[in-house]
Write an enzyme that holds these catalytic residues in place. Structure first.
Site, PDB file in Angstrom:
ATOM      1  N   TYR A  12       0.813  -1.212   0.000  1.00 61.77           N
ATOM      2  CA  TYR A  12       0.000   0.000   0.000  1.00 61.77           C
ATOM      3  C   TYR A  12       0.849   1.266   0.000  1.00 61.77           C
ATOM      4  O   TYR A  12       0.426   2.294  -0.501  1.00 61.77           O
ATOM      5  CB  TYR A  12      -1.028  -0.026   1.137  1.00 61.77           C
ATOM      6  CG  TYR A  12      -2.199  -0.866   0.723  1.00 61.77           C
ATOM      7  CD1 TYR A  12      -3.178  -0.330  -0.113  1.00 61.77           C
ATOM      8  CD2 TYR A  12      -2.293  -2.205   1.054  1.00 61.77           C
ATOM      9  CE1 TYR A  12      -4.229  -1.103  -0.571  1.00 61.77           C
ATOM     10  CE2 TYR A  12      -3.343  -2.987   0.599  1.00 61.77           C
ATOM     11  CZ  TYR A  12      -4.314  -2.431  -0.213  1.00 61.77           C
ATOM     12  OH  TYR A  12      -5.335  -3.193  -0.683  1.00 61.77           O
TER      13      TYR A  12
ATOM     14  N   HIS B 113      -5.573  -2.728   6.639  1.00 64.82           N
ATOM     15  CA  HIS B 113      -4.901  -3.771   5.850  1.00 64.82           C
ATOM     16  C   HIS B 113      -3.925  -4.597   6.689  1.00 64.82           C
ATOM     17  O   HIS B 113      -3.180  -5.409   6.150  1.00 64.82           O
ATOM     18  CB  HIS B 113      -4.181  -3.142   4.667  1.00 64.82           C
ATOM     19  CG  HIS B 113      -5.130  -2.653   3.627  1.00 64.82           C
ATOM     20  ND1 HIS B 113      -5.941  -3.511   2.926  1.00 64.82           N
ATOM     21  CD2 HIS B 113      -5.423  -1.403   3.187  1.00 64.82           C
ATOM     22  CE1 HIS B 113      -6.698  -2.810   2.094  1.00 64.82           C
ATOM     23  NE2 HIS B 113      -6.416  -1.531   2.225  1.00 64.82           N
TER      24      HIS B 113
END
Lengths: 752, 752
Positions: A273, A430
């Protein structure tokens, strides 16, 4: 004093002039500048890598122009036609805009104009996207995130053709498309816009970029500092179960720098990410650098935006693929378009590190802007230096106080060995529940893997390319990682709210000794009443073909528990030194918390001595030697149970299970040794060099582990668990012999 | 006439002279010759690839000389120390001998001499090797085969230092070592020596080579023609259950050319063993060419020894790895030492095909003899031409009448697609029970795989590196292959004696049309009362991204049966167009004949229309579309059941099962389409282009299959099963429309 005062006044006046200048700006000015573009134009044909990229991009855009414009009514999830078309549209518009500036060919400007007008035609009456999965549905795409992507790229295209458009055209675009678009993804979707999350980074950047092009103060301010009254309720969550906002949390672009980045440039969600977020961070930083230099964005938080690129580049294996910490798709690497951009920007704005040029060379392309142009010139001029991947510790948390990542690297006889130990904070929505977990690489090959995510990004057939159920039921669970699960329950009970309040604690990181590199961290909160500490060391010993990995876990609990430690190796079993039974019928190892996904393929135990387990992968042999008791169960697993759509890989694992245990140690050594060549059919050094591994002393604070090789001298590893100071002196007596050392650890020869 | 007579007489006289000369021979003369060596010496330093190889070999041998000689008492299986040491000894002796000739440095001759004298010291009192697994135990090694290897290499070393040795030394070596050694592996082990088998090829060559060096007529004759009274009983078998000798079968080296090679140069055991056998065939042929030119060995059976090298080189994927037909270890390739030798020999003695030079270039080394020298010079002189891998049919059987192998190759959008269909004879003791099976490659990637063997060659921990039990219980069984198993019983009941009397029949092979290449064969004996015919075609159609594979199997039986057709794909399931259930607990699919090794991981059926099954492997998508009835079971399998030592790979498969069926067709199309890039995260063309596949006509002799794509024109594939003539005219009527064609097949556009 007087001069300094004058300077200050002058400086203030100068800033004022610049601030004024922003809103009397010329175009392009967002990323490309008039000055930069004219320099590039003047030197076209003399900078190979830039020229080459230009040819490629032209070919791509020309093909699209030939193909014709399509702005379809949005309908599909990612992977489907309308999704992919709109996505392609914004990429091509941005490129066409840049081509117009560099080549001055009007067809590119016209293409962007025509497409934008079609969007402006469609947008005012566009309802929410028909697909309903997202917590914040977009209009062009199924989620606002992709709408924000669109605007980040399209803002650049608009900036590039701004002067080409008539005033009326600009007015139409701004009134019918850009302003409502920016409002939609911000004030109309505060759950998307007003949080600290990679989604919001894209959202704030999109709004800020178009704000800068349109000279819209209000949008720029909204972008930088967020929305004041957002109506987000405490406890509101996104699709992944992630909390939208902690009470009192700031929002806006700057908050999205403050919070997810540690001072070391580690991004709390993980490298996958970070890579995704890198582009908006950098592109907006460049735009702010150009148009709001008073913000000194590249100095913000000690220059973390640029530093984090260097951190991200070090979070890779030898092929440049990112460690799949938390939700990370394997295979993603510094060859991604975001990293092409990031490397060029980091070079240009961040001190011109010559090793970045080697990565740019490998990437084989540059960005079509001043940064890319500078990189390409430097490569042409032979300034590139080799890529260096180093041992390093990166702290996590806004202030660097929430644990971290320890990376140990040591050169083996053939490949670089890389250990990645994770003792971070939760890592936002996440994050995985895997405190004190690790992965281990030989070159770019995984010796022990981290599973990564369960998602087939952009493959429509697999749930529209989105996160699959098994990402929660398997990939995020503790048992999916190379760390300890207690009582078949994930860390923090797999509860995001609890997990997000805690982090592991770093204890030792030391890469200063060429013969032993070490990292250690503690975790006190994953299981109430249980304290865990892991120590991992890469040890170089000439009697071993390669450095070996020592793995030590100390567990203390206030009650008896079951502890499971899996090792997810890659490859095929070659031999064990213990007996095991393979069942006639395969049943899952458990019923929940990830255990339901593991087939139990065998079980054994070692009645006396170490358990040894050897496997073979891609022409190399590996052996894990572990100190076990006869009661420890040695369980062989294979992933893939309870997987009705075959979403999981069917990877094997070896799990060491201790039942009815309060305090204990897990200790093992993993060797990479020998090789097998299927052409010569010669197996070389296919046996372990570990004869015996033994704890010869332990108390609450200290341990002594004897490592006895078949060939070579016996070694003693001494460790102190409760005092990481490098100066502290320690002393223990084993069999009436005294051992003294300074600092938390010591490795000595010991032939007694 | 008169002149011709004189020529004949002169020729005879000349032959006589040569024959005389053999036994007044100079040394070296076996492979190297005095003349050749002096040419090489004169040009050293001017032929890069040769010089480079010389440096490498010198370094290797020098290191061994430094390390010192070790001739240990034999003890271990392959993988163990004494095995690997003796193996290394013979390789190094051969190389040292050659180095002595080329460099004239005495240290090399001395090293060989010293080692040979140590062997001569040990050999006379050496008992049988202590390991008892082999049907013909050796003395240095656990099986005679390896002893024969030793002698083949050592004969060359002896030839090279022959003149360096004193007469006494030669006498000692010949009396104490070479003659008893040659007798041991021949007359004392007739089961090993006196059969047609790769073992015996090595055996006869070993005896012949040392016979040539020692000028021993008797040994040479024994080598060429075998032993007359061998005492082998009918029905005697080897370790693998292979029959030693068929009644009346010939033996000796020439019989070992006659029988296993087809006239096309296909070696009945398969490429893996052909590669292994290639070295003794060629080395002995070279020696016979040099020392017994009257034999005209390179012309023997139309030059099959050299031609077979070209055949073998075409039995490879695009990485040069051999198709693992029958017992074949995956990964073995034309980079093996045997193929370095074979390629150089095939070039030098076989017409100097320039494409062989490209393979030699890839190999990066040459043999240190005149063949290698010639190859290296030709490469230096720029004579290399690109490697060509072609579609080809290779017949099997001594006369080319026992079926064969059909290889279809067609260029896809990215990679070469290669279909390998097998309709051979049994292939001796290394044969698998897989009539009409196939494997399918895209470049060097397997789309549908052949399992290969179950053996970890030379990895001691895995059963001493020998064939493992699962080779018989899985790899040889029919269900392990992409072909039809009837009633869960292997072809010929898995009975070697029955199988060995039969072969499939070739029907059609046609690679002349660039848009359709086709191969078809029949099998009438695998199951009594059942006739099977398979037709496989690679079809190129501009509306498909790549050529696709049409697979048609026609089965007729005199009773109802269960037919299982598995496809062993590689990769992960992406989607199906039918529902399936995944069990909570995995059970084996059956109890015997290989079925006991398959876990049944899911089962479904398709109530209407084609069954479609898509998977993803290494960034590419694949879809199998198959004509099924609602009653057909679609079974997903995973290998690995009943595998107590984890000897098997855990590969997936899709099985189509038809129960209670007499006559039927299996028809499917397999597409390779699109790709997925984990860096760009873009999935391109991830859906099949097949809309509908349908049999629109069939009778006993004919079939018409409609192939309807989503994009593009409908195609009709017409086939006649009972007349392969290219001239025959066929006619059928479908829905009142007449279709006429000539030859066994036709592909037409059909938009009705």
């Amino acid at each position: 004093m007087a001069i300094s005062k004058i300077q200050n006044i002058f400086g203030f006046f100068f800033l004022f002039l610049i601030a004024q200048n922003v809103f009397a700006q010329e175009h392009p000015s967002l990323i490309l500048t008039k000055k930069g573009v004219s320099e590039i134009r003047a030197q076209l044909g003399t900078v190979p890598l830039f020229d080459q990229t230009l040819v490629t991009v032209k070919a791509e855009v020309d093909a699209e122009i030939l193909h014709g414009i399509d702005v379809p009514i949005p309908k599909d999830y990612s992977g489907g036609y309308t999704h992919e078309r709109h996505k392609k549209n914004f990429f091509i518009m941005q490129k066409a805009g840049v081509l117009y500036q560099i080549t001055e060919e009007e067809k590119y400007a016209e293409y962007v104009k025509d497409m934008l007008l079609q969007y402006a035609e469609m947008y005012p009456t566009l309802p929410l996207h028909p697909q309903t999965r997202s917590y914040t549905r977009g209009k062009l795409f199924w989620q606002c995130l992709n709408d924000a992507n669109w605007l980040v790229y399209t803002s650049q295209a608009y900036d590039c053709i701004y002067d080409y458009l008539s005033k009326e055209e600009r007015k139409k675009l701004e009134t019918d498309l850009f302003r409502p678009f920016a409002d939609f993804i911000s004030i109309q979707n505060p759950h998307f816009f007003n949080r600290v999350h990679n989604h919001s980074t894209w959202g704030t950047v999109a709004v800020g970029m178009i704000g800068l092009v349109m000279k819209d103060h209000k949008l720029i301010k909204r972008s930088l500092y967020g929305i004041k009254h957002d109506g987000i309720k405490p406890g509101d969550r996104d699709n992944d179960g992630g909390l939208i906002k902690k009470p009192g949390e700031k929002s806006g672009f700057l908050a999205n720098i403050d919070e997810p980045f540690s001072p070391d440039g580690y991004f709390t969600e993980g490298p996958y990410y970070q890579r995704y977020a890198m582009y908006p961070y950098l592109i907006y930083a460049e735009a702010l650098h150009n148009l709001k230099p008073d913000l000194k964005i590249f100095k913000y938080k000690n220059g973390v935006v640029l530093n984090s690129v260097n951190t991200l580049l070090n979070l890779t294996d030898t092929d440049g693929e990112f460690f799949p910490l938390n939700d990370g798709q394997k295979g993603m690497s510094y060859f991604s378009r975001e990293l092409v951009f990031a490397v060029d920007a980091a070079y240009y704005y961040g001190g011109k590190r010559p090793d970045l040029l080697s990565i740019a060379q490998k990437q084989g392309e540059v960005t079509l802007d001043e940064a890319g142009f500078t990189v390409a010139k430097a490569i042409r001029d032979g300034l590139a230096a080799p890529i260096s991947q180093k041992s390093a510790e990166y702290t996590d948390g806004p202030n660097g106080k929430q644990g971290g990542i320890g990376i140990l690297r040591i050169q083996g006889s053939k490949d670089l060995l890389t250990l990645v130990m994770k003792y971070t904070a939760q890592g936002s929505s996440h994050g995985h529940y895997d405190k004190l977990s690790f992965s281990y690489y030989e070159g770019a090959k995984e010796i022990f893997q981290d599973y990564g995510l369960v998602r087939f990004v952009n493959i429509e057939q697999k749930g529209g390319g989105n996160y699959l159920k098994e990402n929660s039921t398997w990939a995020k669970q503790t048992v999916a990682h190379n760390t300890v699960t207690q009582n078949e329950t994930s860390h923090f009970g797999g509860d995001f709210d609890i997990a997000t309040n805690h982090h592991s604690e770093k204890y030792v990181f030391d890469d200063s000794d060429p013969n032993i590199q070490i990292v250690s961290a503690k975790e006190h909160n994953a299981y109430t009443g249980t304290n865990m500490q892991r120590v991992m060391a890469l040890i170089k010993d000439g009697n071993f073909e390669n450095p070996f990995l020592l793995d030590l876990i100390k567990i203390n609990s206030d009650k008896e528990n079951q502890y499971d430690l899996p090792y997810y190796y890659s490859g095929q079993i070659i031999s064990t030194n213990f007996k095991y039974e393979t069942p006639k019928i395969l049943a899952p190892l458990g019923t929940k918390n990830g255990y339901q996904h593991l087939w139990k393929t065998a079980e054994g135990n070692q009645p006396g001595g170490n358990a040894k387990f050897s496997w073979h992968n891609k022409e190399r042999f590996y052996t894990l030697s572990s100190i076990v008791s006869p009661e420890d169960q040695l369980i062989f697993t294979k992933l893939g149970a309870d997987d009705p759509n075959f979403n999981l890989r069917t990877d094997p694992g070896l799990m060491i299970r201790k039942t009815n245990t309060k305090d204990t140690f897990f200790v093992s050594v993993t060797e990479s040794h020998g090789n097998y060549n299927p052409v010569t059919e010669i197996a070389h050094n296919s046996f372990s060099n570990i004869k015996n591994l033994k704890i010869i002393y332990s108390d609450e604070a200290m341990i002594a582990i004897s490592i006895e090789p078949i060939k070579g001298e016996k070694k003693l590893f001494l460790f102190c668990f409760n005092d990481p100071s490098k100066e502290s002196k320690h002393e223990i007596k084993i069999n009436n012999k005294e051992y003294r050392w300074v600092g938390p650890y010591q490795l000595i020869n010991n032939n007694n």
